[in-house]
Enzyme design. Structure first.
Site, PDB file in Angstrom:
ATOM      1  N   GLU A 274       0.524  -0.953  -0.381  1.00  0.00           N
ATOM      2  CA  GLU A 274      -0.269   0.025   0.290  1.00  0.00           C
ATOM      3  C   GLU A 274       0.882   0.727  -0.198  1.00  0.00           C
ATOM      4  O   GLU A 274       1.796   1.374   0.980  1.00  0.00           O
ATOM      5  CB  GLU A 274      -0.975  -0.302   1.507  1.00  0.00           C
ATOM      6  CG  GLU A 274      -1.927  -1.598   1.125  1.00  0.00           C
ATOM      7  CD  GLU A 274      -2.678  -1.491   0.539  1.00  0.00           C
ATOM      8  OE1 GLU A 274      -3.017  -0.003  -0.337  1.00  0.00           O
ATOM      9  OE2 GLU A 274      -4.137  -1.725   0.967  1.00  0.00           O
ATOM     10  N   CYS A 308      -2.588   9.568   2.078  1.00  0.00           N
ATOM     11  CA  CYS A 308      -2.129   9.200   1.100  1.00  0.00           C
ATOM     12  C   CYS A 308      -2.946   9.126  -0.308  1.00  0.00           C
ATOM     13  O   CYS A 308      -2.306   9.209  -1.794  1.00  0.00           O
ATOM     14  CB  CYS A 308      -1.350   7.101   1.188  1.00  0.00           C
ATOM     15  SG  CYS A 308      -3.168   6.551   1.811  1.00  0.00           S
TER      16      CYS A 308
HETATM   17  P1  NAD Z   1       8.418   4.836   4.360  1.00  0.00           P
HETATM   18  O1  NAD Z   1       8.747   4.939   3.382  1.00  0.00           O
HETATM   19  O2  NAD Z   1       9.358   6.500   5.058  1.00  0.00           O
HETATM   20  O3  NAD Z   1       7.984   4.143   6.226  1.00  0.00           O
HETATM   21  C1  NAD Z   1       6.760   3.091   5.959  1.00  0.00           C
HETATM   22  C2  NAD Z   1       7.328   2.460   6.811  1.00  0.00           C
HETATM   23  O4  NAD Z   1       8.874   1.281   6.346  1.00  0.00           O
HETATM   24  C3  NAD Z   1       7.890   2.716   8.188  1.00  0.00           C
HETATM   25  O5  NAD Z   1       8.305   1.438   9.192  1.00  0.00           O
HETATM   26  C4  NAD Z   1       9.549   2.381   7.928  1.00  0.00           C
HETATM   27  O6  NAD Z   1      10.098   2.322   9.219  1.00  0.00           O
HETATM   28  C5  NAD Z   1       9.736   0.623   7.116  1.00  0.00           C
HETATM   29  N1  NAD Z   1      10.739   0.309   5.788  1.00  0.00           N
HETATM   30  C6  NAD Z   1      11.388   1.797   5.008  1.00  0.00           C
HETATM   31  N2  NAD Z   1      11.893   1.088   4.408  1.00  0.00           N
HETATM   32  C7  NAD Z   1      11.904  -0.200   4.823  1.00  0.00           C
HETATM   33  C8  NAD Z   1      12.984  -0.965   3.891  1.00  0.00           C
HETATM   34  N3  NAD Z   1      13.215  -1.197   3.225  1.00  0.00           N
HETATM   35  N4  NAD Z   1      12.375  -2.822   4.078  1.00  0.00           N
HETATM   36  C9  NAD Z   1      11.095  -2.308   5.877  1.00  0.00           C
HETATM   37  N5  NAD Z   1      10.864  -1.754   5.924  1.00  0.00           N
HETATM   38  C10 NAD Z   1      11.184  -0.267   5.675  1.00  0.00           C
HETATM   39  O7  NAD Z   1       6.746   6.230   4.611  1.00  0.00           O
HETATM   40  P2  NAD Z   1       6.707   7.128   5.479  1.00  0.00           P
HETATM   41  O8  NAD Z   1       7.257   8.352   5.621  1.00  0.00           O
HETATM   42  O9  NAD Z   1       6.307   6.344   7.267  1.00  0.00           O
HETATM   43  O10 NAD Z   1       4.986   7.692   5.278  1.00  0.00           O
HETATM   44  C11 NAD Z   1       4.768   7.904   4.590  1.00  0.00           C
HETATM   45  C12 NAD Z   1       4.430   7.165   3.090  1.00  0.00           C
HETATM   46  O11 NAD Z   1       3.133   5.925   3.419  1.00  0.00           O
HETATM   47  C13 NAD Z   1       3.258   8.394   1.805  1.00  0.00           C
HETATM   48  O12 NAD Z   1       4.056   7.624   0.384  1.00  0.00           O
HETATM   49  C14 NAD Z   1       2.319   7.772   1.732  1.00  0.00           C
HETATM   50  O13 NAD Z   1       1.601   7.771   0.459  1.00  0.00           O
HETATM   51  C15 NAD Z   1       2.452   5.748   2.421  1.00  0.00           C
HETATM   52  N6  NAD Z   1       1.079   5.341   2.878  1.00  0.00           N
HETATM   53  C16 NAD Z   1       0.156   4.540   1.838  1.00  0.00           C
HETATM   54  C17 NAD Z   1      -1.035   3.817   2.080  1.00  0.00           C
HETATM   55  C18 NAD Z   1      -1.832   3.164   1.237  1.00  0.00           C
HETATM   56  O14 NAD Z   1      -2.960   2.662   1.967  1.00  0.00           O
HETATM   57  N7  NAD Z   1      -1.581   3.305  -0.288  1.00  0.00           N
HETATM   58  C19 NAD Z   1      -1.851   4.636   3.445  1.00  0.00           C
HETATM   59  C20 NAD Z   1      -0.789   5.580   3.995  1.00  0.00           C
HETATM   60  C21 NAD Z   1       0.463   6.210   3.243  1.00  0.00           C
END
Ligand code: NAD
Length: 521
Positions: A274, A308
């Site tokens: 997501e 998002c």
């Molecule tokens: P992010 O990608 O920085 O982090 C998200 C999560 O992934 C965190 O828990 C982080 O520690 C983990 N993570 C990062 N790299 C990883 C890796 N290589 N392996 C495993 N885990 C890893 O995102 P953010 O800044 O916390 O959130 C904002 C983003 O999330 C925006 O792009 C937003 O659109 C998206 N988002 C999408 C949805 C959806 O349902 N489509 C919902 C909420 C947020």
């Protein structure tokens, strides 16, 4: 603690997350001892976007704690998979009741640690409660089909079995409900859940785990049905590289999704991704502009642009462009920006000062491409805004093919563009790499149906006369293209958390082969 002496932080105590250095790693009822002291680089710093101050440090999960978590999750799975699904639903029902009792406090913590306004924080908890109710019903509806066999005296059917320990990796902007969307459905399916929350919101996860732990304890259920590991990307990678975890559900940026998708695919595990959106609203010449203005302002400026599903692009028919632009500027001028804990506030802060700087850079790039900022965009200063993360939502003139418009900037920037023919508007709407949410405002049924048809929106969510954000839990939630293709929450999303087994039973006295093959021995 936050510098404002008036701030009532008693909700931290009631949720069991008060203290200066905490351990957030837990299996069921047991919190594993902090492995590090507060000054260790392995500690997470939970700061509040309200004023940038430190709330607490939380020990990151180390490798040996992780092994303990997975061992207990596997043990719990051996028990949980045998519990009848409706009985699992009863446990989820009780979790929903506990969440009801803690809705206000948990909603405040979401506002305090993540920065969304309290009303939206409570809305997030309401969504958790709603998905619990949904999951209770689902627990009696894990249906498999029965198909007519081509062979006489044979029965052909399929059934669904739980997968095992499921990893749920979540983003900072929905610090509690995305876990619930996954965990409550996975739990009724018979899976056990290991949650890695965002490193920016560890306390929200600890508070939820405390609520869940009470239910586990009351029902004398094994530890490890619900576990939490804390940390950043490295701890996420413990899960994505682990062959004992058959499914990784990951919510976050497209960058993260590419990494997680690749890593899990190498070991032939499953993912539910997501990821980021770049959502547009088309406003037709046949739109009810009163409705449209309200939906656009909530979609673009609400949650300070950190959903998002935030509305990032507005594709407006040339006949109503000028009027809509003026009405939006007027509406934006009246938006109350301030502390997310103040009930008068409509737009809270960005998560941190880095996010505010990223917004400034995006606006600079927009101008360099030939775009124009029509309203707002600046970082606010003065009393209450010292942390440098409060911004005025921006309205801009832009073209769809500007590089910055093609990207998701996680801040309240709304790009306006014009169209003449509906097909052109749909091409603009679809002309980005992301495919999460979309909508059209029109009172013309032909336009609405064209937008929803196979030649219309290419997004996972397509709405008419509703904005792009604020989905209901009953539908499947998710997006296409770079948004990752996953679906969670309602509809038949439960199937992702289970494995399908096809069964054929021969109850006759002969052995006819499929396709009529003769193979006599
Ligand atoms: P992010 O990608 O920085 O982090 C998200 C999560 O992934 C965190 O828990 C982080 O520690 C983990 N993570 C990062 N790299 C990883 C890796 N290589 N392996 C495993 N885990 C890893 O995102 P953010 O800044 O916390 O959130 C904002 C983003 O999330 C925006 O792009 C937003 O659109 C998206 N988002 C999408 C949805 C959806 O349902 N489509 C919902 C909420 C947020």
């Amino acid at each position: 603690m936050a510098s404002d002496p008036q701030l009532d932080l008693s909700f931290l105590t009631r949720l069991g997350v008060d203290g200066t250095h905490l351990s957030g790693t837990s299996t069921g009822r047991h919190t594993l001892d902090p492995a590090t002291d507060a000054d260790s680089p392995a500690s997470l710093r939970s700061t509040t976007p309200v004023d940038g101050s430190l709330i607490a440090t939380v020990a990151s999960t180390d490798r040996s704690q992780y092994e303990e978590v997975v061992a207990r999750a596997q043990e719990a799975f051996r028990f949980w998979r045998e519990v009848p699904a409706p009985r699992r639903g009863e446990v989820v029902r009780q979790i929903g009741d506990e969440l009801r009792a803690h809705k206000d406090d948990l909603g405040r913590l979401v506002a305090y640690e993540m920065g969304k306004i309290t009303e939206e924080g409570k809305g997030e908890v309401q969504e958790m409660i709603d998905i619990c109710d949904f999951a209770v019903g689902q627990s009696r509806m894990l249906y498999g089909k029965t198909m007519p066999s081509e062979r006489p005296e044979h029965r052909l059917y399929e059934q669904w079995h739980p997968l095992g320990p499921v990893a749920v990796i979540t983003a900072f902007n929905f610090p509690v409900d995305v876990w619930a969307w996954n965990a409550m459905i996975a739990a009724v399916c018979g899976d056990v859940i290991i949650w890695k929350p965002s490193e920016k919101t560890p306390l929200c996860a600890m508070a939820v785990q405390g609520i869940v732990a009470r239910v586990l304890e009351r029902n004398e259920l094994p530890e490890g049905i619900f576990s939490v590991v804390q940390g950043g990307r490295e701890v996420g990678e413990f899960l994505t590289t682990d062959e004992r975890i058959p499914l990784v559900s990951a919510t976050g940026s497209i960058r993260m999704g590419r990494e997680v998708g690749r890593t899990v695919a190498v070991r032939l595990g499953r993912t539910l991704l997501e990821l980021g959106g770049n959502n547009a609203i088309i406003v037709s010449s046949q739109a009810d502009l009163d409705l449209a203005v309200r939906a656009i302002v909530f979609g673009a400026a609400g949650t300070a642009g950190q959903r998002c599903t935030t509305t990032r692009r507005l594709i407006v028919h040339e006949d109503v462009f000028d009027e809509l632009r003026e009405r939006l500027i007027r509406a934006y001028s009246g938006l109350r920006i301030g502390s997310p804990l103040d009930p008068e506030t409509l737009v809270g802060p960005l998560v941190d000062a880095d996010a505010a700087r990223a917004m400034q850079e995006a606006l600079e790039q927009l101008k360099a491409s030939g775009g124009e900022v029509l309203f707002g965009g600046e970082i606010l200063d003065g009393e209450g805004f010292e942390a440098g993360n409060y911004v005025r939502p921006a309205i801009c003139l832009a073209e769809n093919d500007f590089p910055i418009v093609q990207e998701e900037t996680f801040a309240p920037i709304l790009y306006l563009m014009r169209y003449r023919e509906l097909n052109e508007a749909i091409d603009l709407q679809n002309g980005v790499r992301q495919g999460l949410s979309s909508s059209i405002f029109t009172n013309d049924v032909r336009e609405a149906e064209a937008f929803l048809s196979a030649r219309g929106s290419d997004c996972g969510i397509a709405n008419v006369n509703i904005g792009t954000s604020g989905a209901e839990i009953g539908g499947a939630f998710g997006g296409e293209k770079d948004t990752g293709g996953g679906r969670e929450s309602g509809s038949d999303s439960w199937k992702v958390y289970m494995r399908r087994q096809t069964n054929t039973i021969n109850w006759g006295r002969t052995l006819p082969l499929a396709q009529g093959i003769e193979f006599d021995v």
